[in-house]
Write a protein that holds these residues in place. Structure first.
Motif, mmCIF file in Angstrom:
data_model
loop_
_atom_site.group_PDB
_atom_site.id
_atom_site.type_symbol
_atom_site.label_atom_id
_atom_site.label_comp_id
_atom_site.label_asym_id
_atom_site.label_seq_id
_atom_site.Cartn_x
_atom_site.Cartn_y
_atom_site.Cartn_z
ATOM 1 N N LEU A 405 1.115 -1.493 -0.093
ATOM 2 C CA LEU A 405 -0.021 0.428 -0.581
ATOM 3 C C LEU A 405 1.035 1.707 0.181
ATOM 4 N N ASP A 406 0.352 1.968 -0.205
ATOM 5 C CA ASP A 406 1.292 3.405 -0.976
ATOM 6 C C ASP A 406 0.300 4.584 0.231
ATOM 7 N N TYR A 407 1.253 4.467 1.335
ATOM 8 C CA TYR A 407 0.461 5.236 2.744
ATOM 9 C C TYR A 407 0.559 6.616 2.337
ATOM 10 N N ASP A 408 1.759 6.968 2.508
ATOM 11 C CA ASP A 408 2.079 8.778 1.828
ATOM 12 C C ASP A 408 1.810 8.973 1.041
ATOM 13 N N ASN A 409 1.050 8.174 -0.414
ATOM 14 C CA ASN A 409 0.856 8.633 -1.771
ATOM 15 C C ASN A 409 2.492 9.583 -2.338
ATOM 16 N N ASP A 410 3.099 8.768 -2.479
ATOM 17 C CA ASP A 410 4.904 9.253 -3.206
ATOM 18 C C ASP A 410 4.718 8.370 -3.872
ATOM 19 N N GLY A 411 3.992 7.607 -4.573
ATOM 20 C CA GLY A 411 4.224 6.649 -5.691
ATOM 21 C C GLY A 411 4.950 5.286 -4.985
ATOM 22 N N TRP A 412 5.215 5.179 -4.863
ATOM 23 C CA TRP A 412 5.642 3.635 -3.818
ATOM 24 C C TRP A 412 4.849 3.317 -3.322
ATOM 25 N N ASP A 414 3.780 0.295 0.023
ATOM 26 C CA ASP A 414 4.279 0.726 0.646
ATOM 27 C C ASP A 414 4.618 -1.232 1.589
ATOM 28 N N LEU A 415 4.893 -0.848 3.231
ATOM 29 C CA LEU A 415 3.916 -2.673 2.726
ATOM 30 C C LEU A 415 3.590 -3.073 4.724
ATOM 31 N N LEU A 416 3.139 -3.479 4.727
ATOM 32 C CA LEU A 416 2.458 -3.288 6.188
ATOM 33 C C LEU A 416 1.764 -5.254 6.199
ATOM 34 N N GLU A 417 1.845 -5.320 7.973
ATOM 35 C CA GLU A 417 1.892 -6.835 8.050
ATOM 36 C C GLU A 417 1.463 -7.312 8.642
ATOM 37 N N VAL A 418 0.087 -7.878 9.468
ATOM 38 C CA VAL A 418 0.005 -7.737 10.780
ATOM 39 C C VAL A 418 0.201 -9.176 11.082
ATOM 40 N N ASN A 419 0.167 -9.310 12.325
ATOM 41 C CA ASN A 419 0.529 -10.691 13.462
ATOM 42 C C ASN A 419 -0.388 -11.132 14.730
ATOM 43 N N GLY A 420 -0.239 -12.629 14.867
ATOM 44 C CA GLY A 420 -0.303 -12.886 15.677
ATOM 45 C C GLY A 420 -0.122 -14.569 16.536
ATOM 46 N N HIS A 421 0.149 -15.023 17.381
ATOM 47 C CA HIS A 421 0.396 -16.669 17.676
ATOM 48 C C HIS A 421 -0.828 -16.895 17.033
ATOM 49 N N VAL A 422 0.195 -18.614 16.927
ATOM 50 C CA VAL A 422 -1.049 -19.401 17.211
ATOM 51 C C VAL A 422 -1.339 -20.245 18.450
ATOM 52 N N TYR A 423 -0.596 -19.577 19.268
ATOM 53 C CA TYR A 423 -0.018 -21.428 20.267
ATOM 54 C C TYR A 423 -0.661 -20.280 21.920
ATOM 55 N N PRO A 424 -1.943 -20.084 22.008
ATOM 56 C CA PRO A 424 -2.227 -19.367 23.189
ATOM 57 C C PRO A 424 -0.793 -19.564 24.623
ATOM 58 N N GLU A 425 -0.225 -21.042 24.082
ATOM 59 C CA GLU A 425 0.796 -21.636 25.849
ATOM 60 C C GLU A 425 2.110 -20.547 25.586
ATOM 61 N N PHE A 442 6.803 -1.298 7.304
ATOM 62 C CA PHE A 442 7.694 -0.646 6.591
ATOM 63 C C PHE A 442 7.488 0.517 4.324
ATOM 64 N N HIS A 443 8.369 1.551 5.454
ATOM 65 C CA HIS A 443 8.759 2.307 3.663
ATOM 66 C C HIS A 443 9.225 1.706 2.320
ATOM 67 N N GLU A 456 12.032 0.316 4.754
ATOM 68 C CA GLU A 456 12.944 1.110 6.162
ATOM 69 C C GLU A 456 11.569 0.764 7.076
ATOM 70 N N TYR A 457 11.287 -0.076 7.889
ATOM 71 C CA TYR A 457 11.161 -0.169 9.273
ATOM 72 C C TYR A 457 10.466 1.398 9.865
ATOM 73 N N ILE A 458 8.832 1.471 10.425
ATOM 74 C CA ILE A 458 8.139 2.228 10.940
ATOM 75 C C ILE A 458 8.099 2.040 11.941
ATOM 76 N N LYS A 459 8.817 2.877 12.770
ATOM 77 C CA LYS A 459 8.411 2.876 14.244
ATOM 78 C C LYS A 459 6.717 3.264 14.864
ATOM 79 N N ALA A 460 6.383 2.202 15.783
ATOM 80 C CA ALA A 460 5.193 2.456 16.578
ATOM 81 C C ALA A 460 5.147 3.389 17.229
ATOM 82 N N VAL A 461 3.967 3.992 17.083
ATOM 83 C CA VAL A 461 4.125 5.680 18.217
ATOM 84 C C VAL A 461 3.302 4.569 19.408
#
Length: 626
Positions: A405-412, A414-425, A442-443, A456-461
């Motif tokens: 996704l081009d989250y900042d509309n600069d024409g390039w 970007d990449l976003l991934e969502v995450n979560g484990h499979v084992y509650p343990e 990532f930008h 480039e990894y974008i830090k989470a605020v």
């Protein structure tokens, strides 16, 4: 889920013949060192920065949008079986054709609900109210799907101008036909595309050029409730299924797989299974998850990719005669650079280099990097994950949905991934990981040599959307508010959905196109490719029916323009082979483009543009097929 449980053969009872047990090995991880933040939290649930130390890209708008009251449910919290842990996808679909994206959230189930001992969890169709809020209309729409749901895809299969919805389940799958009045009817059995047992993913394309959309459906595990895969039992060869020495649910390795299916649409609207005939038979019954039809080698024919969990991925090249050539291994897409299969859950497709070629980002289990397959041309791919900067930061995370996704509309892109484990343990042990995990953004930036691209990894605020710690599964990407910014909707397991609204402070321009085929091309233009020449670049977007983790994104090609005020020229490659060019009149608008008729409508700030008039100067100009 990923095949990461260490399956160890248990001693066999003397009265029984020796059993080989389940296949051992860890396909999705290499036991990477644990990572913690300054507060000793696992990096998967920490590592945030204070406001002002990084840009705020997304805000959590879930509650304000009216989405927080619906809850996903999948099995019981203990997750004793694999069927309870994979989670569900979601689809962005403009079901009422008002020009605004609505949200369809697939829901799971429990064994008790399947047996009628408790109410079935319901899927939800949220109608976009065009004011930043959504209303659940699933009951009146008839799409609650009281089965154990997993994935979905969106396509106008009957070319009537209204988007339909295919839903993959554990149990019979569904094809919801859009009735044009806000309701849907399940026609899967009537039309011949209902599959039983466990089929999570689906994708659509007119693969043989007859103007009718065809359907591909993935099979995962053949889950037999009469022979439940419990560790130490005959169902798993008397093996013990363990992760880091702890007993966990078994699978998928060692369990019987469920085959994939390709359905060709007949002239009368019914479908016939042509899997073997077309050369896409899943003979080894790999554990199929996400799948996408997209043109890989730029011959204007939709090719097919399939992400298989802990088995080699599939890549089928369309030969143009109704059959496909299995180029999984020769293309480089089957395995990562180390020659290992990965636990492929989600697939993002996009031209992140603006070179006219679709590359793939494939998510994987924790303790292993996620794979960026670079399209080298001629249907060849190279794993460039480390070179591109996405490998090391992703290792601790269990990745699911992903999107370019081009989250900042600069024409390039970007990449976003969502995450979560499979084992509650994992939350009961100091392993440096967590059941709920945060997204990764990532930008897209130039590489050191200035010629290649990297991320480039974008830090989470703290307190923002990227700091949401949730057990995510499905994710879908699209312009929900028609403001030219790409938002993200997440479907976590056992919880409410999450809406990440794009609030990036950039003032860049953009343009979006909504394509309508002629009938020779499918009406919804599925697998059309658009190249936009603007801002000194040639960008590519594709109209796709599926993506991410068993989900469907916004079908409208979206292009960021940076500071450019000239919207450029669009070159549209329609599915029927016609290539047309259009001068796009203005920036910051959503244009409807009809094959053979040019631009026929325009939206400004979500409403019809007051100054728009169809102009012959913007109409299509034929271009020779090259």
């Amino acid at each position: 889920m990923a095949a990461v449980a260490q399956q160890q053969a248990a001693p066999q009872p003397p009265s029984k013949p020796s059993q080989s047990g389940m296949q051992s090995g860890i396909a999705g991880g290499l036991g990477a060192p644990a990572q913690y933040d300054e507060q000793k939290r696992p990096i998967t649930a920490g590592g945030f920065v204070k406001p002002g130390e990084a840009p705020v890209v997304f805000e959590d708008a879930t509650k304000r949008a009216g989405l927080s009251g619906w809850v996903h449910k999948m099995g019981v919290p203990e997750k004793q079986f694999i069927v309870e842990t994979n989670g569900s996808g979601l689809c962005l679909i403009d079901y009422n054709n008002d020009g605004w994206l609505d949200i369809y959230l697939v829901n799971g189930a429990t064994f008790d609900s399947l047996d009628g001992k408790e109410p079935a969890p319901h899927a939800a169709l949220f109608r976009n109210n065009r004011d930043g809020t959504f209303t659940d209309v699933s009951k009146e729409a008839g799409v609650q799907n009281d089965r154990w749901g997993y994935g979905c895809s969106v396509a106008d299969y009957d070319n009537d101008g209204w988007p339909d919805l295919y839903v993959g389940n554990y149990g019979l799958t569904r094809l919801y036909h859009n009735n044009h009045d806000g309701t849907f009817t399940d026609v899967a059995e009537k039309l011949g595309v209902a599959l039983d047992n466990w089929h999570p993913g689906s994708t659509w394309a007119d693969y043989d050029g007859d103007g009718r959309l065809d359907l591909y459906v993935t099979g995962y595990v053949h889950f037999d409730r009469g022979n439940l895969p419990l560790g130490g039992t005959k169902a798993v060869g008397y093996a013990q299924c363990q992760y880091r020495g702890q007993n966990v649910n078994c699978g998928p390795r060692g369990l019987q797989g469920e085959g994939d299916h390709l359905f060709h649409q007949n002239a009368n609207g019914t479908f016939i299974d042509v899997t073997a005939k077309a050369g896409v038979e899943d003979k080894d019954r790999y554990y199929g998850f996400s799948t996408i039809f997209v043109d890989i080698n730029n011959d204007n024919k939709p090719d097919l990719v399939v992400g298989n969990d802990s088995e080699p991925n599939y890549l089928y090249i369309n030969k143009g005669d109704g059959t496909f050539d299995d180029q999984s291994y020769v293309s480089g897409f089957a395995l990562n650079k180390d020659g290992r299969e990965i636990a492929s859950m989600g697939i993002a497709a996009g031209d992140y280099e603006n070179k006219g070629l679709v590359s793939f980002y494939v998510t994987d289990f924790g303790d292993d990097y996620k794979v960026l397959f670079h399209n080298d041309g001629d249907a060849s791919f190279t794993d460039v994950s480390y070179k591109a900067g996405v490998a090391q930061p992703t290792i601790p995370f269990v990745g699911w949905g992903a999107g370019f996704l081009d989250y900042d509309n600069d024409g390039w892109l970007d990449l976003l991934e969502v995450n979560g484990h499979v084992y509650p343990e994992v939350d009961r042990h100091d392993w440096g990981t967590s059941w709920a995990e945060r997204p990764l953004l990532f930008h897209n930036i130039p590489d050191a040599n200035g010629k290649d691209r990297k991320f480039e990894y974008i830090k989470a605020v703290q307190g923002t959307g990227l700091a949401d710690v949730i057990p995510a599964r499905g994710a879908a990407f699209g312009d929900l508010f028609n403001d030219g910014k790409i938002d993200v909707v997440i479907n976590p397991i056992d919880g409410p959905p999450v809406l990440l609204r794009n609030v990036n402070p950039d003032k860049h321009h953009w343009v979006e196109l909504s394509l309508v085929g002629s009938g020779k091309s499918p009406k919804d233009a599925t697998t059309a490719t658009v190249y936009l020449k603007a801002n000194g670049m040639r960008m590519r977007q594709d109209v796709l029916s599926s993506g991410s983790y068993i989900s469907a994104n916004d079908r409208r090609p979206h292009f960021g323009l940076g500071d450019a005020t000239d919207a450029g020229v669009a070159e549209i490659h329609w599915p029927d082979g016609k290539v047309e060019t259009i001068k796009v009149p203005a920036v910051d608008r959503i244009y409807t483009v009809e094959e053979g008729a040019g631009i026929t409508a325009a939206l400004c700030n979500g409403k019809s543009c007051a100054d728009f008039k169809p102009d012959k100067a913007t109409a299509v100009a034929p271009k020779s097929n090259e």
